[in-house]
Design an enzyme around this catalytic site. Structure first.
Site, short mmCIF file in Angstrom:
data_model
loop_
_atom_site.label_atom_id
_atom_site.label_comp_id
_atom_site.label_asym_id
_atom_site.label_seq_id
_atom_site.Cartn_x
_atom_site.Cartn_y
_atom_site.Cartn_z
N PHE A 128 0.95 -1.25 0.08
CA PHE A 128 0.03 0.08 -0.10
C PHE A 128 0.88 1.06 0.05
O PHE A 128 1.61 1.48 0.73
CB PHE A 128 -0.87 -0.23 1.30
CG PHE A 128 -1.82 0.95 1.53
CD1 PHE A 128 -3.20 0.93 0.90
CD2 PHE A 128 -1.38 2.00 2.50
CE1 PHE A 128 -3.96 1.96 1.17
CE2 PHE A 128 -2.44 3.01 2.86
CZ PHE A 128 -3.70 2.81 2.04
N GLY A 136 3.63 11.97 6.34
CA GLY A 136 3.35 10.82 6.80
C GLY A 136 1.90 10.60 7.34
O GLY A 136 0.88 10.53 6.81
N SER A 137 1.68 11.60 8.58
CA SER A 137 0.38 12.07 9.09
C SER A 137 -0.38 12.90 8.27
O SER A 137 -1.62 12.71 8.17
CB SER A 137 0.68 12.62 10.57
OG SER A 137 1.18 11.60 11.28
N THR A 163 5.57 -1.24 3.89
CA THR A 163 5.73 -2.63 4.30
C THR A 163 5.01 -3.68 3.09
O THR A 163 4.05 -3.45 2.47
CB THR A 163 4.61 -2.76 5.45
OG1 THR A 163 4.78 -1.94 6.48
CG2 THR A 163 4.53 -3.94 6.14
N ARG A 273 9.36 -18.10 38.86
CA ARG A 273 10.43 -17.18 39.52
C ARG A 273 10.24 -17.06 41.15
O ARG A 273 9.34 -16.76 41.45
CB ARG A 273 10.84 -16.03 38.69
CG ARG A 273 11.53 -14.89 39.34
CD ARG A 273 13.24 -15.65 39.28
NE ARG A 273 14.07 -14.61 39.83
CZ ARG A 273 15.37 -14.83 39.65
NH1 ARG A 273 15.82 -15.62 39.10
NH2 ARG A 273 16.08 -13.91 40.15
N ILE A 342 8.52 -7.55 35.14
CA ILE A 342 8.24 -8.93 35.85
C ILE A 342 9.62 -9.84 35.46
O ILE A 342 9.73 -10.49 36.56
CB ILE A 342 7.02 -9.51 35.41
CG1 ILE A 342 5.80 -8.75 35.78
CG2 ILE A 342 6.58 -10.84 35.73
CD1 ILE A 342 4.49 -8.83 35.46
N GLY A 344 12.50 -9.05 35.09
CA GLY A 344 13.62 -8.31 35.70
C GLY A 344 14.88 -8.33 34.54
O GLY A 344 14.57 -8.29 33.42
N GLU A 368 -0.12 2.98 10.25
CA GLU A 368 -1.65 3.06 9.95
C GLU A 368 -2.10 4.39 10.65
O GLU A 368 -3.32 4.06 11.36
CB GLU A 368 -2.45 1.83 9.97
CG GLU A 368 -1.55 0.87 8.93
CD GLU A 368 -2.46 -0.32 8.50
OE1 GLU A 368 -3.87 -0.06 8.65
OE2 GLU A 368 -2.08 -1.22 8.06
N GLU A 372 -1.50 9.91 17.91
CA GLU A 372 -2.02 11.32 17.75
C GLU A 372 -3.17 11.61 16.58
O GLU A 372 -4.11 12.09 16.75
CB GLU A 372 -0.96 12.31 17.58
CG GLU A 372 0.20 12.47 18.70
CD GLU A 372 0.77 11.05 18.90
OE1 GLU A 372 1.37 10.38 17.98
OE2 GLU A 372 1.23 11.03 20.32
N1 CAA Z 1 -13.72 7.45 5.00
C1 CAA Z 1 -14.18 8.06 4.05
N2 CAA Z 1 -13.94 9.41 3.70
C2 CAA Z 1 -13.06 9.97 4.68
C3 CAA Z 1 -12.51 9.36 5.86
C4 CAA Z 1 -12.78 8.04 6.07
N3 CAA Z 1 -12.52 7.43 6.94
N4 CAA Z 1 -11.86 10.27 6.37
C5 CAA Z 1 -11.81 11.35 5.75
N5 CAA Z 1 -12.55 11.24 4.55
C6 CAA Z 1 -12.73 12.37 3.68
C7 CAA Z 1 -13.43 13.38 4.28
O1 CAA Z 1 -14.93 13.45 4.36
C8 CAA Z 1 -13.11 14.59 3.25
O2 CAA Z 1 -14.00 14.62 2.08
P1 CAA Z 1 -14.56 15.96 1.40
O3 CAA Z 1 -13.22 16.76 0.88
O4 CAA Z 1 -15.68 15.47 0.59
O5 CAA Z 1 -15.06 16.85 2.51
C9 CAA Z 1 -11.64 14.33 2.71
O6 CAA Z 1 -11.71 12.75 3.06
C10 CAA Z 1 -10.50 14.98 3.37
O7 CAA Z 1 -10.90 14.64 4.80
P2 CAA Z 1 -9.95 15.67 6.05
O8 CAA Z 1 -10.19 17.11 5.81
O9 CAA Z 1 -10.54 14.93 7.43
O10 CAA Z 1 -8.54 15.25 5.75
P3 CAA Z 1 -7.20 15.91 6.47
O11 CAA Z 1 -6.25 16.03 5.39
O12 CAA Z 1 -7.58 16.66 7.44
O13 CAA Z 1 -6.54 14.15 7.03
C11 CAA Z 1 -6.38 12.72 8.66
C12 CAA Z 1 -7.28 13.67 7.93
C13 CAA Z 1 -7.04 11.69 9.68
C14 CAA Z 1 -5.38 13.39 9.42
C15 CAA Z 1 -5.68 11.70 7.74
O14 CAA Z 1 -4.83 12.51 6.69
C16 CAA Z 1 -4.92 10.43 8.36
O15 CAA Z 1 -5.42 9.60 8.58
N6 CAA Z 1 -3.58 10.56 8.38
C17 CAA Z 1 -2.71 9.56 8.86
C18 CAA Z 1 -2.32 8.73 7.64
C19 CAA Z 1 -2.09 7.29 7.88
O16 CAA Z 1 -2.93 6.54 8.52
N7 CAA Z 1 -1.30 6.71 7.33
C20 CAA Z 1 -0.69 5.24 7.27
C21 CAA Z 1 0.07 4.88 6.10
S1 CAA Z 1 -0.29 3.41 5.67
C22 CAA Z 1 0.82 2.20 6.71
O17 CAA Z 1 1.28 2.82 7.65
C23 CAA Z 1 0.94 0.71 6.26
C24 CAA Z 1 1.93 -0.13 7.01
O18 CAA Z 1 3.08 0.28 7.06
C25 CAA Z 1 1.56 -1.06 7.88
#
Ligand code: CAA
Length: 385
Positions: A128, A136-137, A163, A273, A342, A344, A368, A372
């Protein structure tokens, strides 16, 4: 909407999947976990066995190559595998949650035949591609771009911490096709490995989950036919977010598995232990730690199964998945921390497993979506209510 009440008792089918995963995990995965961690070896043979057992597409219907079970079964299976080896657990979770699930939800019939069926049956492995070196965030701010060329896209950019990246056959990639539109200017593309211009860096070196390899991937003028676009232009970010709603159930389950392994080993050790003339399990200081660990473990499982159950009901579960992931990952770190305490000095030694569980737990608070980010999602939903 909520058609049937949530059952705390597992169904016969869920018990069967649990048993299958438990047997495989204890007989085949657990004996290798320490070696996989020490050597940082990709578990080729375990990934192949998971494919044979239907664990690479647990909640995907059989007609598309999956095992046709529900998401509670999926959560149970991930917990069992991760209890034995957290690396093997996340390899499975990424393929199931982050690749098969969106292909099933958003894919065309042709895409399901060409990509979902081999991915869900484990003939192919997926990864993915959302995270980038500079985001990232803040996932909607992508620098990877897809330029519309009529019948195809031209992709340029890089994604990191991918990953399964080094071993995967297919990446589900997210790119900006119109950066002025932000999240609404993003697209999701299915790109097989071997597509010219799609290259990889050597694998990353990390604190834990040593056997689950990740790497940075690069796209240089990569030509992707429009037939390999998932959904429509503009839908990329929403596909990514709704996919992560499911993925976070997988990571919560992985954290649960890690926590359970650490907990069980701490209980076992505390009974054998001896200190001050008796097993340390007789000491209230140890008992209080065990009590907190047991409570957190159960609470994490209940939150995780509720989120999985909601996904099975087709109900929006963004907040519940975020709660499950937040709580289970933080619980896993705390539980593994106490398990070392636990044990040690022995707990700090690589001769015992709890130091591995501690290192493996840590990533569940980061990938994921960090803790925060989960709090942002939870608060946004709570304040909207
Ligand atoms: N389902 C459907 N739509 C969603 C949604 C959801 N869960 N969350 C948001 N949306 C939609 C919103 O409704 C919005 O739509 P409109 O434009 O139509 O209004 C649009 O998406 C934008 O939403 P936000 O304004 O809330 O977006 P944002 O830019 O403020 O971001 C955030 C929100 C929660 C911070 C998001 O960016 C986030 O989750 N960040 C973390 C990213 C993450 O988890 N990365 C992991 C990578 S994968 C990984 O880690 C794999 C691995 O190695 C194992």
């Amino acid at each position: 909407l909520r058609s049937r009440p949530m059952q705390l008792e597992l169904t016969e089918e869920q018990k069967m999947v649990l048993q299958l995963a438990r047997d495989f995990a204890t007989r085949e995965v657990e004996p290798k976990a320490r070696e996989l961690d020490k050597e940082g070896r990709w578990p080729t043979e375990l990934v192949a066995r998971m494919a044979e057992l239907g664990l690479m597409g647990v909640a995907i219907p059989e007609q598309y190559g999956g095992a046709g079970f529900d998401n509670v079964s999926y959560a149970l299976a991930i917990e069992e595998i991760s209890r034995a080896c957290a690396s093997t657990g996340v390899i499975m979770s990424v393929n199931n949650s982050l690749v098969c699930d969106p292909l099933y939800k958003f894919g065309s019939e042709a895409q399901k035949k060409e990509f979902l069926a081999p991915l869900a049956s484990g003939k192919l492995l997926g990864c993915f591609g959302l995270t980038e070196p500079a985001s990232g965030s803040d996932a909607s701010h992508m620098e990877t771009v897809a330029e519309d060329k009529g019948d195809h896209w031209i992709v340029n950019g890089a994604k990191n911490w991918i990953t399964n990246g080094p071993a995967a056959d297919v990446i589900l990639l997210f790119a900006a096709h119109d950066r002025s539109l932000g999240a609404r200017g993003t697209v999701s593309l299915i790109i097989p490995k071997g597509t010219p211009g799609f290259t990889l860096n050597p694998r990353d070196h990390k604190l834990g989950i040593h056997a689950a390899h990740s790497c940075t991937v690069f796209f240089e003028n990569v030509k992707v036919p429009k037939a390999q676009m998932l959904g429509e232009p503009g839908m990329g970010f929403k596909i990514a977010m709704s996919t992560l709603d499911g993925g976070r159930i997988g990571i919560a389950s992985q954290a649960l598995g890690i926590a359970r392994a650490a907990f069980e080993k701490a209980v076992e050790y505390s009974k054998v232990r001896k200190a001050f003339g008796e097993p340390i399990a007789n000491k209230q200081a140890i008992q209080f730690m065990i009590a907190d660990m047991a409570t957190e473990l159960d609470a994490a499982r209940l939150l995780t199964h509720r989120a999985a159950w909601m996904k099975d009901q087709g109900v929006r579960h963004s907040q519940q998945s975020a709660m499950a992931k937040l709580f289970a990952s933080e619980a896993a770190t705390k539980i593994a921390h106490k398990a070392i305490q636990i044990h040690g000095g022995y707990g700090y030694s690589t001769e015992y497993d709890v130091e591995r569980h501690y290192r493996d737990a840590r990533i569940t608070e980061i990938y994921e979506g960090t803790s925060e980010i989960q709090r942002i999602v939870i608060a946004a939903n709570a304040l909207k209510a």
